[in-house]
Design a protein around this motif. Structure first.
Motif, mmCIF file in Angstrom:
data_model
loop_
_atom_site.group_PDB
_atom_site.id
_atom_site.type_symbol
_atom_site.label_atom_id
_atom_site.label_comp_id
_atom_site.label_asym_id
_atom_site.label_seq_id
_atom_site.Cartn_x
_atom_site.Cartn_y
_atom_site.Cartn_z
ATOM 1 N N CYS A 38 -7.895 -3.223 -5.788
ATOM 2 C CA CYS A 38 -8.390 -1.875 -6.116
ATOM 3 C C CYS A 38 -9.372 -1.378 -5.054
ATOM 4 O O CYS A 38 -9.203 -0.280 -4.511
ATOM 5 C CB CYS A 38 -9.010 -1.886 -7.503
ATOM 6 N N LYS B 201 -4.141 3.844 -9.750
ATOM 7 C CA LYS B 201 -3.891 3.771 -8.294
ATOM 8 C C LYS B 201 -4.281 2.417 -7.722
ATOM 9 O O LYS B 201 -3.631 1.908 -6.809
ATOM 10 C CB LYS B 201 -4.626 4.914 -7.584
ATOM 11 N N GLY B 202 -5.345 1.806 -8.279
ATOM 12 C CA GLY B 202 -5.801 0.521 -7.745
ATOM 13 C C GLY B 202 -5.054 -0.677 -8.295
ATOM 14 O O GLY B 202 -5.352 -1.811 -7.920
ATOM 15 N N GLN C 95 -0.063 2.025 -8.665
ATOM 16 C CA GLN C 95 0.423 1.775 -7.302
ATOM 17 C C GLN C 95 1.586 0.767 -7.315
ATOM 18 O O GLN C 95 2.539 0.894 -6.536
ATOM 19 C CB GLN C 95 -0.693 1.242 -6.424
ATOM 20 N N GLN D 36 -8.690 1.437 2.221
ATOM 21 C CA GLN D 36 -7.641 1.690 3.221
ATOM 22 C C GLN D 36 -7.189 3.148 3.256
ATOM 23 O O GLN D 36 -6.840 3.669 4.315
ATOM 24 C CB GLN D 36 -6.453 0.769 2.966
ATOM 25 N N THR E 292 -7.557 -0.722 -1.842
ATOM 26 C CA THR E 292 -6.788 0.526 -1.826
ATOM 27 C C THR E 292 -7.694 1.703 -1.484
ATOM 28 O O THR E 292 -7.383 2.504 -0.589
ATOM 29 C CB THR E 292 -6.110 0.751 -3.197
ATOM 30 N N LEU F 203 0.878 -1.185 0.000
ATOM 31 C CA LEU F 203 0.000 0.000 0.000
ATOM 32 C C LEU F 203 0.911 1.231 0.000
ATOM 33 O O LEU F 203 1.281 1.771 1.053
ATOM 34 C CB LEU F 203 -0.920 -0.022 1.230
ATOM 35 N N PRO G 254 -1.838 -4.177 -3.403
ATOM 36 C CA PRO G 254 -3.206 -4.282 -2.885
ATOM 37 C C PRO G 254 -4.251 -4.336 -3.989
ATOM 38 O O PRO G 254 -4.017 -3.908 -5.123
ATOM 39 C CB PRO G 254 -3.370 -2.991 -2.079
#
Ligand SMILES: NC(=O)c1ccc[n+]([C@@H]2O[C@H](COP(=O)([O-])OP(=O)(O)OC[C@H]3O[C@@H](n4cnc5c(N)ncnc54)[C@H](OP(=O)(O)O)[C@@H]3O)[C@@H](O)[C@H]2O)c1
Length: 342
Positions: free
Chosen positions: A149, A312-313, A317, A155, A152, A130, A147
Motif C-alpha cells: 500500500c 488501490k493499495g 489494484q 511509486q 503504491t 503496479l 504492490p
C-alpha cells in the motif's frame, strides 16, 4: 470464471471479496479461511451480509486452487512462500499474491529488508503488478505480486520523476490508517494507542522501500538508488496520504508536471488534481489522486498522492491487475465511487 481468495478472513481478503462479488466475470467465488471455515461471509465481513449464504471453506490452499481461473492470496507476510509451491502445482490460470513475498526480484535487496527468502526459486515467475504504471504490459501474466500500500502511493508519486535531473534521491513522507496493520489487534494498532495520536515507525528502513527501490532503479537506470520512504501511523482507519519532495539540478519542474500528465492521461484510476488532494475523497474507491507542483524557480517539485490502502493499495489494484492480465476491461468490477463524507 472461478476465483478463489485464500486467507479471505483478513482485511485485504474482505476487500477482495467485496470487489469480486460485484465483478461481472466472476461467476463462482470461493473464500478460504483457517479460522472462519463454515461461517457465512457476512458473519465475518458484515458488509457482505447481503450477498447471501456463501460460507468460508476450510479447503487447503492447494485443493481450492485446483481448476481455478484465478487465485488471490491475502496472507500474513511469509505464509505465501510456504504455500506457493503447492498452489502453482495445482495449476490455476493466474495467481495474485497480495503479500510482499514475491515482489522483489533482486535477492540482495530482498534479503536486506526481509532476510533470506524461503522460496527464492519461485520469485522469477511473478510480475510486479503496479497496475496504473504497467497497464497492458500485464496481459498474459500467470503470476502477479501486488504492490504494497505505501509502495503504491510512493511509486505513483515517483514515476513522473524518473527522467528528472535530481540532485539526490527523492524522499516521501506518508501517513497510513490503522487497517494497514491487519485484522489482529496489536499494541500499536489498539484504539487507545491510535486514536488522537500520530507516530513514525520503521524510520530509515520501512520494508516497502525495497520494492520501490527496485522499480525506481529500473525506471531511472540508476543502480543502487534508494528513494526514502518515511512512514507514520495516523488516527484514521483507511487511507494513505503521501508527500514527496525532490530538488532538481536544473529548472525542470514544469517538465515533471508535463511528464505526469502524459503518464496518467489514459489511466482510468489516476486523477491528477489541481490542488492538494484530501484523503476522504478516495476512501472506498480504487482511485489515486495525484497533485504536482513546482517552486517559482522550477528547481523543487512536490508530488502528493492519496489512496485507499485496502482498495488501490491492495484489493482494488489486485483486481485491476487481474483484469489487465486476462484482457478484461481494466475497470471491470471497480466502478465504486468513494464514500464522502466518511
Ligand atoms: N492491510 C493493508 O492495507 C494491506 C495493503 C496491501 C497489502 N497488504 C498485505 O496483504 C496481506 C494481508 O493483509 P491483511 O491486512 O488482510 O492481514 P490480516 O488482516 O492479518 O489477514 C491475514 C489473514 O491471513 C490468513 N492466513 C494466514 N495464514 C494462512 C494460511 N496458511 N492459510 C489460510 N489463511 C491464512 C488469516 O486468516 P485465518 O484467521 O483464517 O487463518 C488472516 O485472517 C499481508 O501480507 C499484507 O502485508 C495489506
Amino acid at each position: 470464471m472461478r476465483v478463489v481468495v485464500i486467507g479471505a478472513a483478513g482485511y485485504v481478503g474482505g476487500e477482495l471479496l467485496r470487489l469480486l462479488v460485484q465483478h461481472p466475470e466472476v461467476t463462482d467465488l470461493e473464500a478460504t479461511s483457517r479460522s472462519q471455515a463454515g461461517k457465512t461471509l457476512g458473519e465475518v465481513h458484515p458488509a457482505l451480509a447481503r450477498v447471501g449464504s456463501a460460507r468460508f471453506s476450510g479447503e487447503s490452499p492447494a485443493e481450492a486452487s485446483r481448476g481455478a481461473d484465478v487465485v488471490f492470496l491475502s496472507l500474513e507476510h511469509g505464509e505465501s512462500s510456504k504455500l506457493m509451491g503447492d498452489i502453482v502445482d495445482a495449476g490455476p490460470g493466474l495467481v495474485i499474491d497480495l503479500a510482499a513475498d514475491f515482489r522483489i526480484h533482486d535477492g540482495r535487496l530482498h534479503e536486506r529488508y526481509y532476510g533470506a527468502h524461503p522460496a527464492a526459486a519461485l520469485v522469477h515467475r511473478f510480475r510486479y503488478g503496479l497496475a496504473d504504471v504497467a497497464g497492458t504490459a500485464l496481459r498474459g501474466a500467470t503470476a502477479i505480486a501486488a504492490p504494497g500500500c505505501f509502495a503504491t502511493a510512493t511509486q505513483l508519486a515517483l514515476y513522473p520523476l524518473r527522467n528528472a535531473p535530481l540532485v539526490s534521491e527523492p524522499a516521501a513522507v506518508g501517513i497510513t490508517g490503522s487497517s494497514g496493520a491487519g485484522v489482529h489487534p496489536k499494541p500499536t494498532t489498539h484504539h487507545p494507542a491510535r486514536a488522537h495520536n500520530v507516530f513514525a515507525y520503521s524510520v530509515l528502513g520501512h520494508r516497502h522501500e525495497a520494492e520501490v527501490a527496485e522499480q525506481w532503479r529500473a525506471w531511472s537506470g540508476r543502480a543502487d538508488a534508494v528513494p526514502r520512504l518515511l512512514t507514520h501511523s495516523g488516527p484514521f482507519v483507511r487511507g494513505i496520504y503521501l508527500t514527496l519532495h525532490a530538488h532538481l539540478s536544473e529548472p525542470a519542474g514544469q517538465a515533471v508536471i508535463e511528464q505526469a500528465a502524459a503518464d496518467y492521461r489514459d489511466r482510468p484510476f489516476v486523477r491528477l488534481v489541481g490542488s492538494p488532494p484530501e484523503l476522504t475523497h478516495v476512501v472506498g474507491s480504487n482511485d489515486a489522486l495525484v497533485y504536482l507542483t513546482t517552486s517559482p524557480d522550477r528547481r523543487e517539485v512536490v508530488v502528493i498522492s492519496a489512496i485507499d490502502n485496502l482498495v488501490k493499495g491492495a484489493g482494488g489494484q489486485a483486481v485491476q491487475a487481474m483484469n489487465l492480465a486476462l484482457g478484461l476491461p481494466e475497470t471491470a468490477g471497480l466502478g465504486g465511487l468513494a464514500a464522502y463524507p466518511i
